[in-house]
Write a protein that holds these residues in place. Structure first.
Motif, PDB file in Angstrom:
ATOM      1  N   LEU A 134       0.855  -1.180   0.000  1.00  0.00           N
ATOM      2  CA  LEU A 134       0.000   0.000   0.000  1.00  0.00           C
ATOM      3  C   LEU A 134       0.893   1.233   0.000  1.00  0.00           C
ATOM      4  CD1 LEU A 134      -2.605  -1.057   2.722  1.00  0.00           C
ATOM      5  CD2 LEU A 134      -2.536  -1.669   0.301  1.00  0.00           C
ATOM      6  N   ARG A 135       0.454   2.241  -0.727  1.00  0.00           N
ATOM      7  CA  ARG A 135       1.281   3.447  -0.873  1.00  0.00           C
ATOM      8  C   ARG A 135       0.576   4.662  -0.263  1.00  0.00           C
ATOM      9  NH1 ARG A 135       1.909   7.326  -5.772  1.00  0.00           N
ATOM     10  NH2 ARG A 135       3.946   8.286  -5.445  1.00  0.00           N
ATOM     11  N   CYS A 136       1.350   5.437   0.451  1.00  0.00           N
ATOM     12  CA  CYS A 136       0.887   6.716   0.958  1.00  0.00           C
ATOM     13  C   CYS A 136       1.781   7.793   0.356  1.00  0.00           C
ATOM     14  CB  CYS A 136       0.964   6.753   2.471  1.00  0.00           C
ATOM     15  SG  CYS A 136       0.480   8.337   3.186  1.00  0.00           S
ATOM     16  N   HIS A 137       1.165   8.790  -0.218  1.00  0.00           N
ATOM     17  CA  HIS A 137       1.914   9.853  -0.880  1.00  0.00           C
ATOM     18  C   HIS A 137       1.469  11.202  -0.340  1.00  0.00           C
ATOM     19  CE1 HIS A 137       4.058  11.890  -4.132  1.00  0.00           C
ATOM     20  NE2 HIS A 137       2.985  12.633  -4.297  1.00  0.00           N
ATOM     21  N   GLN A 138       2.446  12.032   0.014  1.00  0.00           N
ATOM     22  CA  GLN A 138       2.129  13.386   0.478  1.00  0.00           C
ATOM     23  C   GLN A 138       2.893  14.399  -0.358  1.00  0.00           C
ATOM     24  OE1 GLN A 138       4.289  15.300   3.261  1.00  0.00           O
ATOM     25  NE2 GLN A 138       5.653  13.644   3.890  1.00  0.00           N
ATOM     26  N   THR A 139       2.304  15.571  -0.471  1.00  0.00           N
ATOM     27  CA  THR A 139       2.869  16.575  -1.375  1.00  0.00           C
ATOM     28  C   THR A 139       3.504  17.744  -0.630  1.00  0.00           C
ATOM     29  OG1 THR A 139       0.727  17.699  -1.493  1.00  0.00           O
ATOM     30  CG2 THR A 139       1.188  16.019  -3.171  1.00  0.00           C
ATOM     31  N   GLU A 140       3.510  17.696   0.717  1.00  0.00           N
ATOM     32  CA  GLU A 140       3.907  18.884   1.463  1.00  0.00           C
ATOM     33  C   GLU A 140       5.177  18.721   2.286  1.00  0.00           C
ATOM     34  OE1 GLU A 140       0.478  20.268   3.588  1.00  0.00           O
ATOM     35  OE2 GLU A 140      -0.698  20.509   1.766  1.00  0.00           O
ATOM     36  N   ASN A 141       5.939  17.646   2.006  1.00  0.00           N
ATOM     37  CA  ASN A 141       7.282  17.525   2.598  1.00  0.00           C
ATOM     38  C   ASN A 141       7.283  17.349   4.120  1.00  0.00           C
ATOM     39  OD1 ASN A 141       9.815  17.325   1.394  1.00  0.00           O
ATOM     40  ND2 ASN A 141      10.465  19.254   2.325  1.00  0.00           N
ATOM     41  N   HIS A 142       6.248  16.698   4.669  1.00  0.00           N
ATOM     42  CA  HIS A 142       6.217  16.496   6.113  1.00  0.00           C
ATOM     43  C   HIS A 142       7.118  15.339   6.514  1.00  0.00           C
ATOM     44  CE1 HIS A 142       3.091  19.436   6.608  1.00  0.00           C
ATOM     45  NE2 HIS A 142       2.412  18.867   5.632  1.00  0.00           N
ATOM     46  N   ARG A 143       7.754  15.522   7.646  1.00  0.00           N
ATOM     47  CA  ARG A 143       8.759  14.551   8.087  1.00  0.00           C
ATOM     48  C   ARG A 143       8.143  13.272   8.644  1.00  0.00           C
ATOM     49  NH1 ARG A 143      12.892  15.705  13.091  1.00  0.00           N
ATOM     50  NH2 ARG A 143      13.831  13.628  13.152  1.00  0.00           N
ATOM     51  N   TYR A 144       7.065  13.411   9.428  1.00  0.00           N
ATOM     52  CA  TYR A 144       6.495  12.271  10.130  1.00  0.00           C
ATOM     53  C   TYR A 144       5.313  11.693   9.366  1.00  0.00           C
ATOM     54  CZ  TYR A 144       9.164  13.571  14.299  1.00  0.00           C
ATOM     55  OH  TYR A 144      10.174  13.854  15.187  1.00  0.00           O
ATOM     56  N   MET A 145       5.328  10.382   9.195  1.00  0.00           N
ATOM     57  CA  MET A 145       4.224   9.679   8.537  1.00  0.00           C
ATOM     58  C   MET A 145       3.899   8.415   9.316  1.00  0.00           C
ATOM     59  SD  MET A 145       5.206  10.157   4.492  1.00  0.00           S
ATOM     60  CE  MET A 145       3.542   9.797   3.876  1.00  0.00           C
ATOM     61  N   TYR A 146       2.644   8.004   9.249  1.00  0.00           N
ATOM     62  CA  TYR A 146       2.157   6.902  10.081  1.00  0.00           C
ATOM     63  C   TYR A 146       1.255   5.985   9.253  1.00  0.00           C
ATOM     64  CZ  TYR A 146       3.394  10.358  13.640  1.00  0.00           C
ATOM     65  OH  TYR A 146       4.056  11.285  14.407  1.00  0.00           O
ATOM     66  N   TRP A 147       1.261   4.712   9.603  1.00  0.00           N
ATOM     67  CA  TRP A 147       0.290   3.754   9.084  1.00  0.00           C
ATOM     68  C   TRP A 147      -0.511   3.186  10.250  1.00  0.00           C
ATOM     69  CZ3 TRP A 147      -1.597   2.970   4.500  1.00  0.00           C
ATOM     70  CH2 TRP A 147      -0.835   3.232   3.355  1.00  0.00           C
ATOM     71  N   TYR A 148      -1.844   3.239  10.095  1.00  0.00           N
ATOM     72  CA  TYR A 148      -2.759   2.673  11.073  1.00  0.00           C
ATOM     73  C   TYR A 148      -3.653   1.653  10.373  1.00  0.00           C
ATOM     74  CZ  TYR A 148      -1.880   6.855  13.976  1.00  0.00           C
ATOM     75  OH  TYR A 148      -1.312   7.849  14.737  1.00  0.00           O
ATOM     76  N   ARG A 149      -4.208   0.759  11.184  1.00  0.00           N
ATOM     77  CA  ARG A 149      -5.305  -0.063  10.702  1.00  0.00           C
ATOM     78  C   ARG A 149      -6.516   0.190  11.609  1.00  0.00           C
ATOM     79  NH1 ARG A 149      -4.416  -6.417  11.205  1.00  0.00           N
ATOM     80  NH2 ARG A 149      -6.693  -6.358  11.055  1.00  0.00           N
ATOM     81  N   GLN A 150      -7.697   0.122  10.994  1.00  0.00           N
ATOM     82  CA  GLN A 150      -8.921   0.355  11.740  1.00  0.00           C
ATOM     83  C   GLN A 150      -9.831  -0.844  11.607  1.00  0.00           C
ATOM     84  OE1 GLN A 150     -11.525   3.637  10.525  1.00  0.00           O
ATOM     85  NE2 GLN A 150     -12.160   3.917  12.640  1.00  0.00           N
ATOM     86  N   ASP A 151     -10.196  -1.408  12.726  1.00  0.00           N
ATOM     87  CA  ASP A 151     -11.066  -2.583  12.764  1.00  0.00           C
ATOM     88  C   ASP A 151     -12.205  -2.332  13.741  1.00  0.00           C
ATOM     89  OD1 ASP A 151      -7.931  -3.807  12.849  1.00  0.00           O
ATOM     90  OD2 ASP A 151      -9.241  -4.491  11.230  1.00  0.00           O
ATOM     91  N   PRO A 152     -13.390  -2.870  13.435  1.00  0.00           N
ATOM     92  CA  PRO A 152     -14.526  -2.709  14.356  1.00  0.00           C
ATOM     93  C   PRO A 152     -14.165  -3.186  15.752  1.00  0.00           C
ATOM     94  CG  PRO A 152     -15.228  -3.699  12.286  1.00  0.00           C
ATOM     95  CD  PRO A 152     -13.723  -3.647  12.242  1.00  0.00           C
ATOM     96  N   GLY A 153     -14.493  -2.370  16.747  1.00  0.00           N
ATOM     97  CA  GLY A 153     -14.232  -2.749  18.123  1.00  0.00           C
ATOM     98  C   GLY A 153     -12.820  -2.458  18.605  1.00  0.00           C
ATOM     99  N   HIS A 154     -11.957  -1.990  17.688  1.00  0.00           N
ATOM    100  CA  HIS A 154     -10.566  -1.720  18.084  1.00  0.00           C
ATOM    101  C   HIS A 154     -10.151  -0.274  17.852  1.00  0.00           C
ATOM    102  CE1 HIS A 154      -9.244  -5.831  18.993  1.00  0.00           C
ATOM    103  NE2 HIS A 154     -10.038  -6.208  18.020  1.00  0.00           N
ATOM    104  N   GLY A 155     -10.927   0.492  17.161  1.00  0.00           N
ATOM    105  CA  GLY A 155     -10.497   1.842  16.857  1.00  0.00           C
ATOM    106  C   GLY A 155      -9.311   1.822  15.906  1.00  0.00           C
ATOM    107  N   LEU A 156      -8.438   2.806  16.033  1.00  0.00           N
ATOM    108  CA  LEU A 156      -7.238   2.872  15.197  1.00  0.00           C
ATOM    109  C   LEU A 156      -6.046   2.348  15.982  1.00  0.00           C
ATOM    110  CD1 LEU A 156      -8.951   4.960  13.507  1.00  0.00           C
ATOM    111  CD2 LEU A 156      -6.757   5.979  12.930  1.00  0.00           C
ATOM    112  N   ARG A 157      -5.251   1.525  15.328  1.00  0.00           N
ATOM    113  CA  ARG A 157      -4.043   1.008  15.955  1.00  0.00           C
ATOM    114  C   ARG A 157      -2.852   1.279  15.053  1.00  0.00           C
ATOM    115  NH1 ARG A 157      -5.599  -5.093  17.301  1.00  0.00           N
ATOM    116  NH2 ARG A 157      -6.589  -4.868  15.254  1.00  0.00           N
ATOM    117  N   LEU A 158      -1.759   1.734  15.649  1.00  0.00           N
ATOM    118  CA  LEU A 158      -0.573   2.121  14.903  1.00  0.00           C
ATOM    119  C   LEU A 158       0.216   0.890  14.484  1.00  0.00           C
ATOM    120  CD1 LEU A 158       1.260   4.473  13.947  1.00  0.00           C
ATOM    121  CD2 LEU A 158       2.409   4.303  16.169  1.00  0.00           C
TER     122      LEU A 158
END
Lengths: 112, 115
Positions: free
Chosen positions: B21-45
């Motif tokens: 999976l690809r995440c692309h940003q156009t504004e040169n930010h240093r910090y990037m994160y991947w989360y998964r979201q599942d029912p009953g769990h919210g977002l997890r890093l």
């Protein structure tokens, strides 16, 4: 494991009423944030409150933080049908490599 | 949307196949994160990055790897997809203003189904 635990899990109110959502957390934090997620979309940042702040306002949003009780509340006044969404609290320890830890979320339904 | 795009937006794959999976940003930010979201769990890093070639594990990193060879792209790879990795994946960036802040901006998400 989740840091924040929101309460209630689901809330249904009439348009025009106020909605109050609560979040509790376990460890010391630098700040606490609230995010909204509309169905099928990414999360959107609503408001951030720092550990040395007790209350903050942004438009129809009011957030409070009680570090002694490790809890926060989000109040949405005069709710609208467009406020229907899931709301998440997230805590941060602070620092350069600080990460957010999210709760499981509250589903808010505002009936027109 | 802070200039964040994710691709693909939807993917169906079979158990055992590799997925990126690809995440692309156009504004040169240093910090990037991947989360998964599942029912009953919210977002997890899953993983995060604090610069090119600088990455670290999150809460649920097993079965995932990441790479960041340039500032604008953060790739999440499932080396051998399993049904437990069926989820919605979100990428996020951290935006700094006049002071260090933890506020994150999220991409639109990728819905991954592993059959």
């Amino acid at each position: 494991s989740q840091q924040g635990e929101e309460d209630p899990q689901a809330l249904s109110i009439q348009e025009g009423e106020n909605a109050t959502m609560n979040c509790s957390y376990k460890t010391s934090i630098n700040n606490l944030q609230w995010y909204r997620q509309n169905s099928g979309r990414g999360l959107v940042h609503l408001i951030l409150i720092r550990s040395n702040e007790r209350e903050k306002h942004s438009g129809r949003l009011r957030v409070t933080l009680d570090t002694s009780k490790k809890s926060s509340s989000l109040l949405i006044t005069a709710s609208r049908a467009a406020d229907t969404a899931s709301y998440f609290c997230a805590t941060a320890e602070g620092g350069a490599n600080s990460k957010l830890t999210f709760g499981k979320g509250i589903t808010l339904s505002v009936r027109p | 949307d802070a200039g964040i795009t994710q691709s693909p937006r939807h993917k169906v794959t079979e158990t055992g196949t590799p997925v990126t999976l690809r995440c692309h940003q156009t504004e040169n930010h240093r910090y990037m994160y991947w989360y998964r979201q599942d029912p009953g769990h919210g977002l997890r890093l899953i993983h995060y990055s604090y610069g090119v070639k600088d990455t670290d594990k999150g809460e649920v990193s097993d079965g995932y790897s990441v790479s960041r060879s340039k500032t604008e792209d953060f790739l999440l790879t499932l080396e051998s997809a399993t049904s437990s990795q069926t989820s919605v994946y979100f990428c996020a960036i951290r935006v700094f203003g006049r002071e260090i802040t933890d506020t994150q901006y999220f991409g639109p998400g990728t819905r991954l189904t592993v059959l």
